[in-house]
Scaffold this motif. Sequence first.
Motif, PDB file in Angstrom:
ATOM      1  N   VAL A  27       2.422   2.964  -9.632  1.00 14.47           N
ATOM      2  CA  VAL A  27       1.580   3.557 -10.678  1.00 14.47           C
ATOM      3  C   VAL A  27       2.407   4.501 -11.551  1.00 14.47           C
ATOM      4  O   VAL A  27       2.264   4.532 -12.776  1.00 14.47           O
ATOM      5  N   GLY A  28       3.287   5.273 -10.904  1.00 11.68           N
ATOM      6  CA  GLY A  28       4.118   6.189 -11.669  1.00 11.68           C
ATOM      7  C   GLY A  28       5.047   5.467 -12.634  1.00 11.68           C
ATOM      8  O   GLY A  28       5.368   5.982 -13.715  1.00 11.68           O
ATOM      9  N   ASP A  29       5.449   4.253 -12.267  1.00 10.91           N
ATOM     10  CA  ASP A  29       6.369   3.487 -13.105  1.00 10.91           C
ATOM     11  C   ASP A  29       5.639   2.687 -14.188  1.00 10.91           C
ATOM     12  O   ASP A  29       6.028   2.686 -15.360  1.00 10.91           O
ATOM     13  N   LEU A  30       4.552   2.001 -13.794  1.00 16.30           N
ATOM     14  CA  LEU A  30       3.849   1.113 -14.722  1.00 16.30           C
ATOM     15  C   LEU A  30       2.701   1.788 -15.453  1.00 16.30           C
ATOM     16  O   LEU A  30       2.222   1.273 -16.472  1.00 16.30           O
ATOM     17  N   GLY A  31       2.234   2.933 -14.934  1.00 19.71           N
ATOM     18  CA  GLY A  31       1.058   3.568 -15.532  1.00 19.71           C
ATOM     19  C   GLY A  31      -0.209   2.838 -15.116  1.00 19.71           C
ATOM     20  O   GLY A  31      -0.209   2.002 -14.207  1.00 19.71           O
ATOM     21  N   ASN A  69      -1.473  -4.570 -15.955  1.00 16.81           N
ATOM     22  CA  ASN A  69      -2.244  -5.803 -16.107  1.00 16.81           C
ATOM     23  C   ASN A  69      -1.460  -7.006 -15.585  1.00 16.81           C
ATOM     24  O   ASN A  69      -2.024  -7.904 -14.949  1.00 16.81           O
ATOM     25  N   GLU A  70      -0.168  -7.036 -15.867  1.00 15.99           N
ATOM     26  CA  GLU A  70       0.665  -8.110 -15.330  1.00 15.99           C
ATOM     27  C   GLU A  70       0.689  -8.056 -13.801  1.00 15.99           C
ATOM     28  O   GLU A  70       0.592  -9.086 -13.132  1.00 15.99           O
ATOM     29  N   MET A  71       0.829  -6.860 -13.263  1.00 22.05           N
ATOM     30  CA  MET A  71       0.854  -6.697 -11.813  1.00 22.05           C
ATOM     31  C   MET A  71      -0.429  -7.232 -11.180  1.00 22.05           C
ATOM     32  O   MET A  71      -0.394  -7.958 -10.174  1.00 22.05           O
ATOM     33  N   GLY A 113       0.811  -1.218   0.000  1.00 20.49           N
ATOM     34  CA  GLY A 113       0.000   0.000   0.000  1.00 20.49           C
ATOM     35  C   GLY A 113       0.841   1.263   0.000  1.00 20.49           C
ATOM     36  O   GLY A 113       0.515   2.247  -0.672  1.00 20.49           O
ATOM     37  N   THR A 114       1.945   1.247   0.750  1.00 15.51           N
ATOM     38  CA  THR A 114       2.827   2.412   0.814  1.00 15.51           C
ATOM     39  C   THR A 114       3.483   2.706  -0.531  1.00 15.51           C
ATOM     40  O   THR A 114       3.737   3.864  -0.872  1.00 15.51           O
ATOM     41  N   ALA A 115       3.768   1.658  -1.300  1.00 17.16           N
ATOM     42  CA  ALA A 115       4.506   1.824  -2.550  1.00 17.16           C
ATOM     43  C   ALA A 115       3.604   2.052  -3.763  1.00 17.16           C
ATOM     44  O   ALA A 115       4.120   2.260  -4.869  1.00 17.16           O
ATOM     45  N   MET A 116       2.282   2.019  -3.588  1.00 10.39           N
ATOM     46  CA  MET A 116       1.383   2.082  -4.738  1.00 10.39           C
ATOM     47  C   MET A 116       1.573   3.328  -5.609  1.00 10.39           C
ATOM     48  O   MET A 116       1.575   3.222  -6.845  1.00 10.39           O
ATOM     49  N   PRO A 117       1.729   4.528  -5.036  1.00  7.86           N
ATOM     50  CA  PRO A 117       1.939   5.694  -5.915  1.00  7.86           C
ATOM     51  C   PRO A 117       3.168   5.547  -6.811  1.00  7.86           C
ATOM     52  O   PRO A 117       3.139   5.928  -7.982  1.00  7.86           O
ATOM     53  N   SER A 119      13.955   0.151  -4.574  1.00  7.62           N
ATOM     54  CA  SER A 119      12.946   0.354  -5.605  1.00  7.62           C
ATOM     55  C   SER A 119      11.716  -0.434  -5.203  1.00  7.62           C
ATOM     56  O   SER A 119      11.791  -1.322  -4.333  1.00  7.62           O
ATOM     57  N   TRP A 120      10.594  -0.122  -5.835  1.00  2.00           N
ATOM     58  CA  TRP A 120       9.348  -0.804  -5.458  1.00  2.00           C
ATOM     59  C   TRP A 120       9.415  -2.302  -5.729  1.00  2.00           C
ATOM     60  O   TRP A 120       8.699  -3.084  -5.092  1.00  2.00           O
ATOM     61  N   HIS A 121      10.264  -2.743  -6.641  1.00  2.00           N
ATOM     62  CA  HIS A 121      10.382  -4.170  -6.945  1.00  2.00           C
ATOM     63  C   HIS A 121      10.751  -4.978  -5.692  1.00  2.00           C
ATOM     64  O   HIS A 121      10.323  -6.123  -5.528  1.00  2.00           O
ATOM     65  N   TRP A 122      11.532  -4.348  -4.808  1.00  2.00           N
ATOM     66  CA  TRP A 122      12.027  -5.075  -3.638  1.00  2.00           C
ATOM     67  C   TRP A 122      10.966  -5.271  -2.559  1.00  2.00           C
ATOM     68  O   TRP A 122      11.176  -6.073  -1.635  1.00  2.00           O
ATOM     69  N   ILE A 123       9.831  -4.581  -2.651  1.00  2.00           N
ATOM     70  CA  ILE A 123       8.767  -4.873  -1.681  1.00  2.00           C
ATOM     71  C   ILE A 123       8.182  -6.260  -1.934  1.00  2.00           C
ATOM     72  O   ILE A 123       7.569  -6.858  -1.041  1.00  2.00           O
TER      73      ILE A 123
END
Length: 527
Positions: free
Chosen positions: A59-63, A120-122, A52-56, A183-187
Amino acid sequence: MAQQQVDATAETPPAALGPDGRPARSPREIRLVMIGLVITMLLAMLDNLIVGTAMPTIVGDLGGANHLSWVVTSYTLATAAATPIWGKLGDLYGRKNTFITSIVIFLIGSALSGLAQTMNEMIAFRALQGLGAGGLMVGVMSIMGALVSPRERGKYQGMFAAVMALATVGGPLLGGFITDHFSWHWIFYINLPLGIVALAVVTVTLHLEKVKSTARIDYAGAALLTVGITSLVLITTWGGTQYAWGSKHIIGLAVLSAASLIGFCYVEQRVAEPMLPLTLFKNRDFTSVSIIGFIVGFAMFGAVAFLPQYQQIVQGASATNSGLLLMPMMFGMLVVSLVVGQYVTKTGKYRIFPIIGTIVMGGGSLLLSTMGVGTSQIVSSAYMVVLGAGMGFLMQITMLVAQNSVELKDMGVASSTATLFRTIGGSFGVALFGAIYTNQMTDTLKSRGIPTGGSSNQQLTPASLHTMPAPVQDAIHHGVTNGIHSVFLWGAAISLIAIAASFLLRGAPLRGASQPSEDSAMAAAAH
């Protein structure tokens, strides 16, 4: 019920048996297994809080900002729908193997989510992750039920309360730290080393009776229950936000959910091995703690969801500090849970605790409803301690009573049902409290002549609040306070249902080492 065959290897019956019919484990053996169970529970509870913390940033990265809610919804839907199925599979085919399978699926979903290149993948990978997550909590609780008798389980329940407190407070902090410094990937990747450790520990240290079953899986029941649960979660997720409560979409989902659950009840009474035996609800204790669990989920998720709004907007706390300010509630829950667990283990008595817990929980909600614009953090923290103490009397006791109400062969179903009621209660709590909060906020602003937009409340942040004129800030402070007042006042009122249910508990004796369960006796005879 379909017959299950238990493999027996010992030639003589042991002097002392655990709940699953095997020789009773030493405290050291149980502690080793507990390492894997605690890590797994931490994974299950941390995930959504970290994400939840990383969602913004995601979204900024994946659109795909218009699909943002589905990143959480897909996970929640899959988790809720899979929970009862994992519980039944564990009962039929062995808890260790199904538990390991759920961890593997969760880790695969975590790795793929970290590798996602599109929204969509996410969403798809989060659904896969949620499918595995549905078996994590159920697996932990049902394995504990097989390893440790209800009478002795109080000695270990403090660990689970500590994990819950750590996840609730530390999840958002950890999510923000990882997002900012890596980076958000590490969450998602952070789940992998923890999950591998849990897998190794469980594989090496966990030894349960091997269960072979010739039962046919209740596919019709599983499908109907999945549709019913999915519809309920979508109603609570979309109602009042994406669609109006009276819209055709919400009404259609309500009709679909009702029809599916009625069909499910019809099917369950006619199959040899039901997905969720309705006969469990003939046990008054099981039914009572299911109701209490629903209300606990209702109150707990409501508090966690809306208290930070008050702390940030009215009391001026930062997002990080508002997470830390929930610690008094978690402290109250942890201390009480530890004390209650030790008392139950020592005396075997527990009936009074659900009564005390529901009353204290209702009192805590009532106290929180009195908070105003000028309430200090010290006072609000004291109120949170009361609410947390009420939850501490209930969180582990409700699971304990649910498991004590059934035979070992239904331990997974009992654990998954208790978990499901708490999850659905949380979904309804957030939805209902959200509608109440928003309506009160909007009405207050309108009464003070402040224009409100469809999404203005959702976009409100402490930073944006400071840029507004003083009259607007004052109106918003009162709007948030009125919303919180109504939320917790309703929470106190709904707690009356849990209080009534707690008085219906009979307080059946807890099975213990000196009082082996029926299944233990049968297993001993098999030896």
